[in-house]
Design an enzyme around this catalytic site. Structure first.
Site, PDB file in Angstrom:
ATOM      1  N   VAL A  64       0.869  -1.178   0.000  1.00  0.00           N
ATOM      2  CA  VAL A  64       0.000   0.000   0.000  1.00  0.00           C
ATOM      3  C   VAL A  64       0.903   1.224   0.000  1.00  0.00           C
ATOM      4  O   VAL A  64       1.750   1.387   0.887  1.00  0.00           O
ATOM      5  CB  VAL A  64      -0.948   0.030   1.225  1.00  0.00           C
ATOM      6  CG1 VAL A  64      -1.717   1.350   1.281  1.00  0.00           C
ATOM      7  CG2 VAL A  64      -1.924  -1.141   1.174  1.00  0.00           C
ATOM      8  N   ALA A 109       4.441   4.083   3.055  1.00  0.00           N
ATOM      9  CA  ALA A 109       3.977   2.864   2.381  1.00  0.00           C
ATOM     10  C   ALA A 109       4.210   1.680   3.310  1.00  0.00           C
ATOM     11  O   ALA A 109       4.891   1.813   4.345  1.00  0.00           O
ATOM     12  CB  ALA A 109       4.753   2.657   1.082  1.00  0.00           C
ATOM     13  N   LYS A 110       3.641   0.559   2.984  1.00  0.00           N
ATOM     14  CA  LYS A 110       3.933  -0.677   3.720  1.00  0.00           C
ATOM     15  C   LYS A 110       3.623  -1.843   2.809  1.00  0.00           C
ATOM     16  O   LYS A 110       2.723  -1.761   1.967  1.00  0.00           O
ATOM     17  CB  LYS A 110       3.043  -0.760   4.963  1.00  0.00           C
ATOM     18  CG  LYS A 110       3.506  -1.747   5.992  1.00  0.00           C
ATOM     19  CD  LYS A 110       4.720  -1.203   6.720  1.00  0.00           C
ATOM     20  CE  LYS A 110       4.984  -1.840   8.033  1.00  0.00           C
ATOM     21  NZ  LYS A 110       5.818  -0.963   8.853  1.00  0.00           N
ATOM     22  N   GLY A 111       4.371  -2.915   2.981  1.00  0.00           N
ATOM     23  CA  GLY A 111       4.118  -4.111   2.178  1.00  0.00           C
ATOM     24  C   GLY A 111       4.186  -5.338   3.044  1.00  0.00           C
ATOM     25  O   GLY A 111       4.626  -5.290   4.195  1.00  0.00           O
TER      26      GLY A 111
END
Ligand code: GLU
Length: 417
Positions: A64, A109-111
């Site tokens: 995201v 962001a983050k994944g």
């Protein structure tokens, strides 16, 4: 799993709505700040070997990219069975507020991949990482989006990401941070988050007149962040009376020798059975009589179910979102001081920024320089948040969100979108 997903999103929404109301933001401003720039979901196929037989498995991967008004997207990559889009959305949001709060030129962001990395061998983990990187390559980049380690990932995973990305883009060290030092990683990055947690815990404890020699500390989680926070707190003279990992905890009224605990974990793989300590469950650990509680494990470990039993005077959020919004309200009402996640663990992404700068300049810094710059910036950020909190008679979480949101909102307005 579903519960946790809801709690993360609900908690993030609650903190934001409260801040938006205080800042008197209008509907479209709120919408811009809440919505993600892009939400990507991929299926990652990997051949796994079980009992000598090879079978194809698929894993769900996410990234995201929340907001990039202030600079490229930035945030970790998590390998954990509970990973889902809702959790990653909330954590991506949190990264935007963290980078804005500490005033580094990044967005958030983050994944993650829904996988238990402990169930895979090294070859399978490498394959999973490389295939995930291939699918994400079009949306990451040195000036686009820069992943880093998080729960279940480490410098080795970042090295595989770097290598995979470099196959098609040339050697681009700055495309990920938290790399091994041999591949352009930053000296001090590994310990930076925990080191920062200890630094800020000490700042807050000092403000509350909690003297190191007389203050008992409990730390939940003994991974990279928890263990380095423990080292930092012990170095400053605090008495660590309890520690835990995923298997359970250990308690000693006299105080735990952190170097012994580290050696024990290296030898046995867990804290349990540590000499001169009694076993304690993860739930009991949070409720022990202590002065400083450092949750350094997963999100939503402090909820309405256990707030009443929490005895600490100071809670320092080393993990992301360890306290749900309802638990936060209850603790604040009882006068418990909380150093919120976006401030408490920001040392990690701050050191990532230093790594990125060193990669762009091809000019490595010494560990002492990294840590002294880190401490200086963290102290400055802490002072700013605490002073605003005092001035406005609010808690540090409200003050931190307010500062961060104002910076992002202004950047959006200046850029004109
Ligand atoms: N995963 C860490 C965090 O949640 C570090 C992120 C980064 O360095 O980009 O803050």
């Amino acid at each position: 799993m579903t519960d946790k997903k809801c709690i993360c999103q609900e908690t993030q929404h609650h903190f934001l709505k409260r801040a938006f109301d205080r800042l008197k933001l209008k509907g479209t401003q709120r919408e811009l700040l809440l919505s993600s720039f892009r939400e990507t979901r991929v299926t990652v196929p990997v051949t796994l070997c079980h009992n000598g037989e090879n079978t194809l498995h698929t894993f769900q991967g996410y990234r995201v990219q929340h907001n990039h008004a202030r600079g490229p997207f930035k945030g970790g990559l998590r390998f954990h069975p509970d990973v889902n889009m809702g959790e990653i959305w909330a954590l991506a949001q949190l990264m935007t507020w963290k980078t804005a709060l500490v005033d580094i030129p990044f967005g958030g962001a983050k994944g993650g991949i829904a996988v238990d990395p402990g169930q895979l061998n090294d070859t399978e983990r490498e394959e999973l990482t490389r295939r995930f990187c291939q699918k994400m390559a079009p949306i990451i980049g040195v000036h686009e989006d820069i992943p880093a380690p998080d729960i279940g990932t480490n410098p080795q995973v970042m090295a595989w990401m770097l290598d995979e990305y470099s196959k098609t883009h040339g050697f681009r060290t700055a495309v990920v941070t938290g790399k091994p030092v041999e591949l352009g990683g930053c000296a001090g990055r590994l310990e930076a988050t925990g080191h920062g947690v200890a630094h800020l815990a000490h700042r807050a404890a000092t403000d509350m007149a909690l003297a190191p020699g007389q203050s008992r500390v409990v730390i939940q989680g003994f991974g990279n962040v928890g263990s380095h926070a423990a080292i930092g707190m012990a170095d400053k003279g605090y008495k660590i009376i309890a520690l835990s990992d995923v298997h359970g905890g250990v308690f000693s009224e006299k105080g735990i020798d952190i170097s012994l605990a580290l050696a024990h974990v290296r030898e046995t793989g867990a804290l349990s059975g540590l000499v001169d300590s009694a076993p304690v469950s993860n739930a009991e650990l949070l409720e022990l009589p202590c002065d400083i509680l450092i949750p350094a494990a997963l999100e939503a470990t402090i909820t309405c179910d256990n707030t009443d039993a929490i005895q600490a005077k100071l809670v320092v959020e080393a993990a992301n979102m360890p306290v749900t919004h309802r638990a936060d309200d209850q603790l604040q009402q009882r006068g418990v001081v909380i150093v919120p996640d976006l401030l408490a663990n920001v040392g990690g992404v701050l050191a990532s920024y230093y790594e990125w700068v060193q990669n762009l300049q091809q000019f490595p810094w010494e560990r002492e320089l990294v840590l002294s710059r880190l401490e200086k910036r963290l102290s400055y950020t802490y002072d700013t948040v605490r002073d605003l909190a005092q001035e406005q008679q609010v808690d540090m979480r409200r003050a931190a969100y307010e500062l961060a949101i104002r910076r992002v909102e202004r950047a959006i307005r200046l850029r004109g979108f």
